[in-house]
Write a protein that holds these residues in place. Structure first.
Motif, PDB file in Angstrom:
ATOM      1  N   UNK A 124      24.351  21.493 -29.717  1.00 44.53           N
ATOM      2  CA  UNK A 124      25.582  20.973 -29.115  1.00 44.53           C
ATOM      3  C   UNK A 124      26.188  19.806 -29.893  1.00 44.53           C
ATOM      4  N   UNK A 125      25.356  18.849 -30.258  1.00 44.34           N
ATOM      5  CA  UNK A 125      25.866  17.657 -30.933  1.00 44.34           C
ATOM      6  C   UNK A 125      26.604  17.977 -32.219  1.00 44.34           C
ATOM      7  N   UNK A 126      26.028  18.858 -33.048  1.00 41.33           N
ATOM      8  CA  UNK A 126      26.641  19.186 -34.334  1.00 41.33           C
ATOM      9  C   UNK A 126      27.966  19.928 -34.176  1.00 41.33           C
ATOM     10  N   UNK A 127      28.107  20.682 -33.088  1.00 41.30           N
ATOM     11  CA  UNK A 127      29.336  21.454 -32.887  1.00 41.30           C
ATOM     12  C   UNK A 127      30.442  20.622 -32.237  1.00 41.30           C
ATOM     13  N   UNK A 128      30.044  19.688 -31.381  1.00 42.94           N
ATOM     14  CA  UNK A 128      31.023  18.910 -30.621  1.00 42.94           C
ATOM     15  C   UNK A 128      31.510  17.680 -31.396  1.00 42.94           C
ATOM     16  N   UNK A 129      30.603  17.007 -32.098  1.00 39.53           N
ATOM     17  CA  UNK A 129      30.937  15.731 -32.754  1.00 39.53           C
ATOM     18  C   UNK A 129      32.134  15.790 -33.696  1.00 39.53           C
ATOM     19  N   UNK A 130      32.283  16.842 -34.527  1.00 42.61           N
ATOM     20  CA  UNK A 130      33.430  16.856 -35.450  1.00 42.61           C
ATOM     21  C   UNK A 130      34.791  16.817 -34.746  1.00 42.61           C
ATOM     22  N   UNK A 131      34.869  17.380 -33.536  1.00 43.25           N
ATOM     23  CA  UNK A 131      36.140  17.360 -32.808  1.00 43.25           C
ATOM     24  C   UNK A 131      36.488  15.928 -32.416  1.00 43.25           C
ATOM     25  N   UNK A 133      35.281  13.109 -33.920  1.00 38.13           N
ATOM     26  CA  UNK A 133      35.486  12.268 -35.112  1.00 38.13           C
ATOM     27  C   UNK A 133      36.816  12.541 -35.802  1.00 38.13           C
ATOM     28  N   UNK A 134      37.369  13.749 -35.615  1.00 35.99           N
ATOM     29  CA  UNK A 134      38.654  14.082 -36.228  1.00 35.99           C
ATOM     30  C   UNK A 134      39.836  13.668 -35.347  1.00 35.99           C
ATOM     31  N   UNK A 135      39.540  13.152 -34.138  1.00 39.79           N
ATOM     32  CA  UNK A 135      40.611  12.697 -33.248  1.00 39.79           C
ATOM     33  C   UNK A 135      41.288  13.796 -32.466  1.00 39.79           C
ATOM     34  N   UNK A 136      40.658  14.971 -32.388  1.00 40.75           N
ATOM     35  CA  UNK A 136      41.275  16.097 -31.691  1.00 40.75           C
ATOM     36  C   UNK A 136      40.776  16.265 -30.263  1.00 40.75           C
ATOM     37  N   UNK A 137      39.803  15.434 -29.864  1.00 41.63           N
ATOM     38  CA  UNK A 137      39.392  15.398 -28.463  1.00 41.63           C
ATOM     39  C   UNK A 137      40.221  14.311 -27.781  1.00 41.63           C
ATOM     40  N   UNK A 138      39.996  14.106 -26.495  1.00 45.55           N
ATOM     41  CA  UNK A 138      40.719  13.026 -25.822  1.00 45.55           C
ATOM     42  C   UNK A 138      39.789  11.818 -25.720  1.00 45.55           C
ATOM     43  N   UNK A 139      39.911  10.915 -26.682  1.00 49.40           N
ATOM     44  CA  UNK A 139      39.064   9.731 -26.719  1.00 49.40           C
ATOM     45  C   UNK A 139      37.766   9.981 -27.444  1.00 49.40           C
ATOM     46  N   UNK A 140      36.788   9.106 -27.210  1.00 48.08           N
ATOM     47  CA  UNK A 140      35.498   9.201 -27.906  1.00 48.08           C
ATOM     48  C   UNK A 140      34.315   9.142 -26.944  1.00 48.08           C
ATOM     49  N   UNK A 141      34.585   9.202 -25.647  1.00 45.66           N
ATOM     50  CA  UNK A 141      33.521   9.077 -24.653  1.00 45.66           C
ATOM     51  C   UNK A 141      33.293  10.384 -23.907  1.00 45.66           C
ATOM     52  N   UNK A 142      32.091  10.532 -23.367  1.00 43.69           N
ATOM     53  CA  UNK A 142      31.756  11.715 -22.594  1.00 43.69           C
ATOM     54  C   UNK A 142      30.620  11.389 -21.621  1.00 43.69           C
ATOM     55  N   UNK A 143      30.238  12.370 -20.815  1.00 46.38           N
ATOM     56  CA  UNK A 143      29.144  12.204 -19.860  1.00 46.38           C
ATOM     57  C   UNK A 143      28.199  13.390 -19.985  1.00 46.38           C
ATOM     58  N   UNK A 144      26.949  13.181 -19.589  1.00 52.08           N
ATOM     59  CA  UNK A 144      25.936  14.227 -19.619  1.00 52.08           C
ATOM     60  C   UNK A 144      25.288  14.294 -18.246  1.00 52.08           C
ATOM     61  N   UNK A 145      25.262  15.485 -17.675  1.00 56.21           N
ATOM     62  CA  UNK A 145      24.737  15.658 -16.321  1.00 56.21           C
ATOM     63  C   UNK A 145      23.644  16.719 -16.348  1.00 56.21           C
ATOM     64  N   UNK A 146      22.460  16.357 -15.873  1.00 52.98           N
ATOM     65  CA  UNK A 146      21.315  17.271 -15.918  1.00 52.98           C
ATOM     66  C   UNK A 146      21.312  18.199 -14.705  1.00 52.98           C
ATOM     67  N   UNK A 236      44.642  24.043 -31.364  1.00 50.37           N
ATOM     68  CA  UNK A 236      43.890  23.290 -30.361  1.00 50.37           C
ATOM     69  C   UNK A 236      44.665  23.286 -29.042  1.00 50.37           C
ATOM     70  N   UNK A 237      43.996  22.874 -27.990  1.00 53.54           N
ATOM     71  CA  UNK A 237      44.665  22.723 -26.710  1.00 53.54           C
ATOM     72  C   UNK A 237      45.347  21.358 -26.624  1.00 53.54           C
ATOM     73  N   UNK A 238      46.560  21.339 -26.092  1.00 50.20           N
ATOM     74  CA  UNK A 238      47.291  20.077 -25.940  1.00 50.20           C
ATOM     75  C   UNK A 238      48.273  20.209 -24.790  1.00 50.20           C
ATOM     76  N   UNK A 239      48.789  19.084 -24.355  1.00 49.89           N
ATOM     77  CA  UNK A 239      49.762  19.100 -23.264  1.00 49.89           C
ATOM     78  C   UNK A 239      50.988  18.283 -23.641  1.00 49.89           C
ATOM     79  N   UNK A 295      39.028  20.253 -25.577  1.00 52.63           N
ATOM     80  CA  UNK A 295      38.919  20.592 -27.006  1.00 52.63           C
ATOM     81  C   UNK A 295      37.516  20.341 -27.536  1.00 52.63           C
ATOM     82  N   UNK A 296      36.860  19.326 -26.982  1.00 52.75           N
ATOM     83  CA  UNK A 296      35.528  18.955 -27.471  1.00 52.75           C
ATOM     84  C   UNK A 296      34.531  20.106 -27.377  1.00 52.75           C
ATOM     85  N   UNK A 297      34.656  20.928 -26.330  1.00 48.30           N
ATOM     86  CA  UNK A 297      33.691  22.020 -26.136  1.00 48.30           C
ATOM     87  C   UNK A 297      34.213  23.359 -26.660  1.00 48.30           C
ATOM     88  N   UNK A 298      35.463  23.411 -27.095  1.00 45.57           N
ATOM     89  CA  UNK A 298      36.030  24.668 -27.593  1.00 45.57           C
ATOM     90  C   UNK A 298      35.217  25.283 -28.737  1.00 45.57           C
TER      91      UNK A 298
END
Length: 335
Positions: A124-131, A133-146, A236-239, A295-298
């Motif tokens: 997951x980390x390797x696939x999500x991080x580039x989005x 770092x390239x500024x194509x996600x919304x911000x730089x924060x996220x949450x993890x829920x078990x 990418x997805x955008x609004x 976009x982060x999980x796309x």
């Protein structure tokens, strides 16, 4: 139990879910009254006790009632949200309930939730991080829920992990709190060319759908977010949002504050009464293009990994969020 009583109790549970923190019976009564229900605090306490007995709610000393995992599942079963209504109504409601203050970095923010099988966690980390770092996600924060934990109205099933991404509607909430009206017009597929927004290739208006456009585009395999993050070209997805042109400078200030808190802002801002990326705006209005939180999980879907995403999943406290750079290490600590 009569339909009338059930509706009252389900609405109380819905209020607890949306709050994200325990509420007193008085606060719940105030929320019910604001929604047009004439009910006394004593009657509210009676219904809450019944919900406690059913295991749908619990009580925390000096803080109030909270929704249990069983209660969350009951809400999902009952389809409390008006699922046949238009998405624009849900956007307005969730925006109003957000409490985040950019100045103090306190309060709740809106998040999307994506469920992924735990067996994929090492990738997951390797696939999500580039989005991010390239500024194509919304911000730089996220949450993890078990598994077994909850976010919004959803309980994470066994064998799954929940990825919470900041919803772009959080930007709306910050503008509203700053006294700036904003209109969410549509969600669409945005073509990125040479690392910059170029044009929308498909759009779905928010006031004409009950489904989130970005969910549709991503699950349908119409995005190429990983490619856009890697070489600066892709879909990418955008609004698209509109603001009063007189508020343009204040919006830029809010954008800077949100980005400083890792919550993201707009990708591109237009000028008064002028089209932005060939999208016309009304007189005295200015357009904004904002990257979608999902976009982060796309890239997961683009790589053939099945995920279950839900935009506008719920409100969580800002303090729960962490930098995307911590994702891999946090995933490795899960059982």
């Amino acid at each position: 139990m009569s339909d009338r009583v059930e509706r009252k109790r389900l609405l109380m549970m819905k209020i607890l879910r949306e709050s994200g923190s325990p509420l007193s019976s008085q606060r719940i009564q105030e929320q019910l009254t604001s929604r047009g229900m004439d009910i006394s605090e004593r009657t509210v306490r009676f219904h809450l006790q019944a919900l406690d007995n059913q295991g749908f709610t619990g009580y925390k000393e000096k803080k109030g009632r909270f929704l249990t995992p069983r209660g969350l599942m009951e809400l999902s079963r009952a389809h409390v949200y008006d699922r046949v209504g238009f998405l624009s109504s849900k956007i307005d409601e969730m925006t109003f309930r957000m409490t985040f203050n950019p100045e103090t970095a306190e309060g709740t923010v809106l998040v999307n939730l994506s469920l992924v099988e735990k067996r994929y966690r090492d990738a997951l980390g390797d696939k999500i991080s580039p989005v991010f770092s390239s500024g194509l996600a919304h911000g730089s924060l996220m949450a993890l829920v078990d598994e077994g934990e909850s976010i919004g109205e959803s309980v994470i099933p066994r064998g799954m992990v929940g990825l919470g991404t900041v919803c772009s509607i959080t930007f709306n909430g910050a503008l509203i709190q700053a006294g700036i009206p904003v209109t969410s017009v549509f969600g669409g597929l945005l073509e990125i060319h040479d690392k910059a927004p170029d044009r929308f290739t498909a759009v779905i208006k928010y006031d004409g759908t009950s489904l989130d456009p970005l969910e549709i585009y991503i699950t349908s395999g119409m995005t190429s977010t990983a490619e856009a993050a890697r070489n600066g070209n892709g879909l990418i997805g955008a609004s698209f949002r509109e603001i009063p042109s007189s508020a343009r400078d204040r919006v830029k200030e809010t954008d800077a504050r949100l980005k400083g808190r890792g919550l993201g802002g707009f990708l591109k801002m237009g000028y008064s009464s002028q089209a932005l990326l060939d999208i016309p705006v009304g007189d005295g209005r200015t357009g904004l293009v904002i990257a979608g939180g999902l976009n982060a999980v796309a890239p997961l879907v683009e790589d053939g990994i099945t995920i279950d995403s839900k935009a506008l999943s719920g409100l969580i406290d800002y303090s729960v969020l962490f930098s995307y750079e911590e994702l891999s290490s946090r995933l490795s600590r899960l059982k």
